[in-house]
Design a protein around this motif. Sequence first.
Motif, PDB file in Angstrom:
ATOM      1  N   LEU A  81       0.860  -1.171   0.000  1.00  0.00           N
ATOM      2  CA  LEU A  81       0.000   0.000   0.000  1.00  0.00           C
ATOM      3  C   LEU A  81       0.905   1.232   0.000  1.00  0.00           C
ATOM      4  N   ALA A  82       0.822   2.005  -1.082  1.00  0.00           N
ATOM      5  CA  ALA A  82       1.658   3.186  -1.251  1.00  0.00           C
ATOM      6  C   ALA A  82       0.887   4.437  -0.878  1.00  0.00           C
ATOM      7  N   ILE A  83       1.588   5.411  -0.326  1.00  0.00           N
ATOM      8  CA  ILE A  83       0.987   6.707  -0.006  1.00  0.00           C
ATOM      9  C   ILE A  83       1.844   7.801  -0.635  1.00  0.00           C
ATOM     10  N   ASP A  84       1.200   8.855  -1.107  1.00  0.00           N
ATOM     11  CA  ASP A  84       1.925  10.018  -1.616  1.00  0.00           C
ATOM     12  C   ASP A  84       1.206  11.274  -1.147  1.00  0.00           C
ATOM     13  N   ASP A  85       1.634  12.413  -1.647  1.00  0.00           N
ATOM     14  CA  ASP A  85       1.108  13.707  -1.178  1.00  0.00           C
ATOM     15  C   ASP A  85       1.169  13.796   0.344  1.00  0.00           C
ATOM     16  N   VAL A  86       2.229  13.189   0.909  1.00  0.00           N
ATOM     17  CA  VAL A  86       2.396  13.243   2.362  1.00  0.00           C
ATOM     18  C   VAL A  86       2.794  14.664   2.758  1.00  0.00           C
ATOM     19  N   LEU A  87       2.060  15.235   3.676  1.00  0.00           N
ATOM     20  CA  LEU A  87       2.347  16.581   4.167  1.00  0.00           C
ATOM     21  C   LEU A  87       2.118  16.583   5.675  1.00  0.00           C
ATOM     22  N   GLY A  88       3.134  16.960   6.429  1.00  0.00           N
ATOM     23  CA  GLY A  88       2.997  16.894   7.869  1.00  0.00           C
ATOM     24  C   GLY A  88       3.692  18.027   8.591  1.00  0.00           C
ATOM     25  N   ILE A  89       3.263  18.241   9.830  1.00  0.00           N
ATOM     26  CA  ILE A  89       3.894  19.220  10.705  1.00  0.00           C
ATOM     27  C   ILE A  89       4.157  18.552  12.046  1.00  0.00           C
ATOM     28  N   SER A  90       5.224  18.987  12.688  1.00  0.00           N
ATOM     29  CA  SER A  90       5.592  18.452  13.991  1.00  0.00           C
ATOM     30  C   SER A  90       6.069  19.608  14.862  1.00  0.00           C
ATOM     31  N   PHE A  91       5.506  19.672  16.068  1.00  0.00           N
ATOM     32  CA  PHE A  91       5.895  20.721  17.000  1.00  0.00           C
ATOM     33  C   PHE A  91       6.277  20.076  18.326  1.00  0.00           C
ATOM     34  N   GLU A  92       7.447  20.442  18.850  1.00  0.00           N
ATOM     35  CA  GLU A  92       7.887  19.939  20.147  1.00  0.00           C
ATOM     36  C   GLU A  92       8.347  21.100  21.016  1.00  0.00           C
ATOM     37  N   LEU A  93       7.950  21.038  22.271  1.00  0.00           N
ATOM     38  CA  LEU A  93       8.313  22.037  23.259  1.00  0.00           C
ATOM     39  C   LEU A  93       8.914  21.310  24.450  1.00  0.00           C
ATOM     40  N   SER A  94      10.060  21.758  24.917  1.00  0.00           N
ATOM     41  CA  SER A  94      10.728  20.992  25.971  1.00  0.00           C
ATOM     42  C   SER A  94      11.519  21.887  26.913  1.00  0.00           C
ATOM     43  N   GLN A  95      11.710  21.378  28.113  1.00  0.00           N
ATOM     44  CA  GLN A  95      12.659  21.894  29.074  1.00  0.00           C
ATOM     45  C   GLN A  95      13.544  20.734  29.504  1.00  0.00           C
ATOM     46  N   PHE A  96      14.322  20.944  30.553  1.00  0.00           N
ATOM     47  CA  PHE A  96      15.254  19.910  30.985  1.00  0.00           C
ATOM     48  C   PHE A  96      14.535  18.620  31.374  1.00  0.00           C
ATOM     49  N   ASP A  97      13.375  18.720  32.029  1.00  0.00           N
ATOM     50  CA  ASP A  97      12.722  17.538  32.586  1.00  0.00           C
ATOM     51  C   ASP A  97      11.409  17.171  31.907  1.00  0.00           C
ATOM     52  N   TRP A  98      11.047  17.809  30.804  1.00  0.00           N
ATOM     53  CA  TRP A  98       9.818  17.420  30.120  1.00  0.00           C
ATOM     54  C   TRP A  98       9.878  17.779  28.635  1.00  0.00           C
ATOM     55  N   THR A  99       9.091  17.023  27.859  1.00  0.00           N
ATOM     56  CA  THR A  99       8.936  17.246  26.418  1.00  0.00           C
ATOM     57  C   THR A  99       7.477  17.061  26.031  1.00  0.00           C
ATOM     58  N   PHE A 100       6.950  17.993  25.268  1.00  0.00           N
ATOM     59  CA  PHE A 100       5.576  17.926  24.767  1.00  0.00           C
ATOM     60  C   PHE A 100       5.627  17.944  23.254  1.00  0.00           C
ATOM     61  N   SER A 101       4.875  17.041  22.609  1.00  0.00           N
ATOM     62  CA  SER A 101       4.871  16.991  21.141  1.00  0.00           C
ATOM     63  C   SER A 101       3.447  17.017  20.609  1.00  0.00           C
ATOM     64  N   LEU A 102       3.304  17.633  19.455  1.00  0.00           N
ATOM     65  CA  LEU A 102       2.024  17.701  18.755  1.00  0.00           C
ATOM     66  C   LEU A 102       2.317  17.518  17.273  1.00  0.00           C
ATOM     67  N   LYS A 103       1.708  16.510  16.655  1.00  0.00           N
ATOM     68  CA  LYS A 103       2.024  16.170  15.269  1.00  0.00           C
ATOM     69  C   LYS A 103       0.744  15.888  14.474  1.00  0.00           C
ATOM     70  N   HIS A 104       0.784  16.275  13.209  1.00  0.00           N
ATOM     71  CA  HIS A 104      -0.350  15.985  12.321  1.00  0.00           C
ATOM     72  C   HIS A 104       0.178  15.727  10.912  1.00  0.00           C
ATOM     73  N   THR A 105      -0.321  14.657  10.303  1.00  0.00           N
ATOM     74  CA  THR A 105       0.107  14.277   8.954  1.00  0.00           C
ATOM     75  C   THR A 105      -1.105  13.895   8.125  1.00  0.00           C
ATOM     76  N   GLN A 106      -1.131  14.358   6.882  1.00  0.00           N
ATOM     77  CA  GLN A 106      -2.154  13.909   5.942  1.00  0.00           C
ATOM     78  C   GLN A 106      -1.467  13.263   4.739  1.00  0.00           C
ATOM     79  N   VAL A 107      -2.105  12.229   4.196  1.00  0.00           N
ATOM     80  CA  VAL A 107      -1.546  11.482   3.068  1.00  0.00           C
ATOM     81  C   VAL A 107      -2.657  11.159   2.089  1.00  0.00           C
ATOM     82  N   ARG A 108      -2.254  10.664   0.937  1.00  0.00           N
ATOM     83  CA  ARG A 108      -3.201  10.140  -0.048  1.00  0.00           C
ATOM     84  C   ARG A 108      -2.800   8.706  -0.373  1.00  0.00           C
TER      85      ARG A 108
END
Length: 411
Positions: A190-217
Amino acid sequence: MFRLMCALLLLPSFMSFSAERISLSGFGNFGIVYSNSDIYRFRSDISRDNDNFEDSLDLNAISSLGIQADISLHDDFDFVTQFIYRGQKKITLDNTLSLGFLRYKPAPNWELRAGRTQLDLYLLTEYRDIGFAYPWAKVPTEVYGLLPYRSLDGADFTYFLSNSGLDYRFKIFAGESSSTIALDDENVELAIDDVLGISFELSQFDWTFSLKHTQVRTQNNISTMADIVAGLQLIPDVIWPDKATFIDDFSLVNKKAHFSSVGLKYDFGNITLLSEFARLRSRSSVVSAVKSGYVSATYNFDKGQFFYTFAKAKSDPSKFNDAVNIQRFLPNQVEEIILAVNESFRVFSPNQQTHSLGVRYDFKDNIAIKLQVDQSNIDAQGGALWSYQGMNTLAPKESFTTLFFSVSFTF
């Protein structure tokens, strides 16, 4: 092949650089899996077929070996390539090349990569295959097992920023990918194309928060679905007026799909909390909306770790609502095709939950021994993440225990 062109273009340059410009590293995992289920067999994701139904011990499911080379081409350019063996029955350049990208980094706060990179879907994307990097014997399958894609052939741009004690990381990426899906009797692509995504990460010394979204065809129907569509098209319109609409919804060809995830890692004292939640949805009725997530707590002591994880995957598969009416007119001709349609609705439809307990001990600075026990509860027809011999529509409800033992290492 276009998908590998960027990654392979620079491979001959290995021979033209001095040893000082080449850095080699590696990682691996030797694992044993034991389950007391005679119905379901563990697999790390749905691309992995597991025909080990006669022997309760599996030496292949979580074992892997990887090697990575970092080549400095210039002050601003480097080339990274990584090969991973994960028990592939047929070894090819395409299915072992995990990374193969050219990186341009003219400043500390941004970089551009082109070639084969990770498909950034999860909090642990960068090291999901490096068992030494996390406490468990394997990443939670409920979140990581449904999508078989690991790599992206394309490009990404990452921007880094540090401000007021916070580190920001923003990435955009685009490209294409392909993977196999292991069904009961065959592996299909199963092949996918038109992959478009964003990734956001926010961190300090003792924690990391991530938010990601991807769309494909999705590019194509898997082979079994193509045969089903051909059979559905033979049903007369007078018997099934909604045929065209159903087939269009059923097909995977040119259908958009979306995957979103949110993750959090937090350290306080001797405790590490790690959690991810994800959602998959598609415009094809075959890919039902799937919600999944896990919460994990790890107690760190000296050279060891104790951990507990709860993970769950829930979906609501589509139904063939017109089946009864069609069978009334064509009882013998359509029985097999209706069964195949309902079977397709279960390929991406897990319904299960797992409690995990385990311990890790760092035998050396680069060697860790892990022992993990999973208690899994699978709903009837909900074992899409597991290998199952037979029709998923007949798969029973079951609760069982799986034991994982592994030795993870780096070099």
